[in-house]
Design an enzyme around this catalytic site. Sequence first.
Site, mmCIF file in Angstrom:
data_model
loop_
_atom_site.group_PDB
_atom_site.id
_atom_site.type_symbol
_atom_site.label_atom_id
_atom_site.label_comp_id
_atom_site.label_asym_id
_atom_site.label_seq_id
_atom_site.Cartn_x
_atom_site.Cartn_y
_atom_site.Cartn_z
ATOM 1 N N CYS A 2 38.472 -24.195 -19.262
ATOM 2 C CA CYS A 2 37.184 -24.111 -18.569
ATOM 3 C C CYS A 2 36.362 -25.373 -18.756
ATOM 4 C CB CYS A 2 36.392 -22.900 -19.047
ATOM 5 S SG CYS A 2 35.997 -22.972 -20.793
ATOM 6 N N CYS A 14 35.365 -17.326 -24.869
ATOM 7 C CA CYS A 14 34.071 -17.965 -25.132
ATOM 8 C C CYS A 14 33.622 -17.670 -26.566
ATOM 9 C CB CYS A 14 33.027 -17.461 -24.142
ATOM 10 S SG CYS A 14 33.618 -17.349 -22.441
HETATM 11 FE FE1 FES Z 1 34.798 -21.222 -21.143
HETATM 12 FE FE2 FES Z 1 32.990 -19.409 -21.393
HETATM 13 S S1 FES Z 1 34.092 -19.843 -19.584
HETATM 14 S S2 FES Z 1 33.562 -20.874 -22.835
#
Ligand code: FES
Length: 142
Positions: free
Chosen positions: A37, A107
């Site tokens: 991400c 996360c």
């Molecule tokens: Fe990567 Fe939350 S989407 S840390």
Amino acid sequence: MYDGEYSDKVIDHFTNPRNVGEIENPSGVGTVGNAKCGDIMRIFLDIDDDGIIRDCKFKTFGCGAAVASSSMATEMVKGKSVQEAMEITNKAVMEALDGLPVVKIHCSLLAEEAIHAALWDYCQKTGTKIDGLKAPKADIND
Ligand code: FES
């Protein structure tokens, strides 16, 4: 929130995050990222001579769940010994937030990894040993 899957606690810690910022001359600092991400989390620790975490701050360039996780994690490590902080898992952070959507579990893992990386930095600086602590996978402090 777009899908209603976030608990009130997540929303609270996202909209009103605790302990945002930096600590000057920290006892330990750890920066971790998630390659998928692209989110990055940095945690600063102020640790006294008895190995107690007196202060903890964070900076997160990431999603709402990452902000909420770091906010909760910093609250959880404050006042703890370095060994106790070492034992705070992402599961404990998630439980304290009343859960996270499945796609957001990574996360909270970032928060656990950032604490470990900061503790590792502290150990390197002071020659301290914390049971069970391993070197961070990738150190992106610099
Ligand atoms: Fe990567 Fe939350 S989407 S840390």
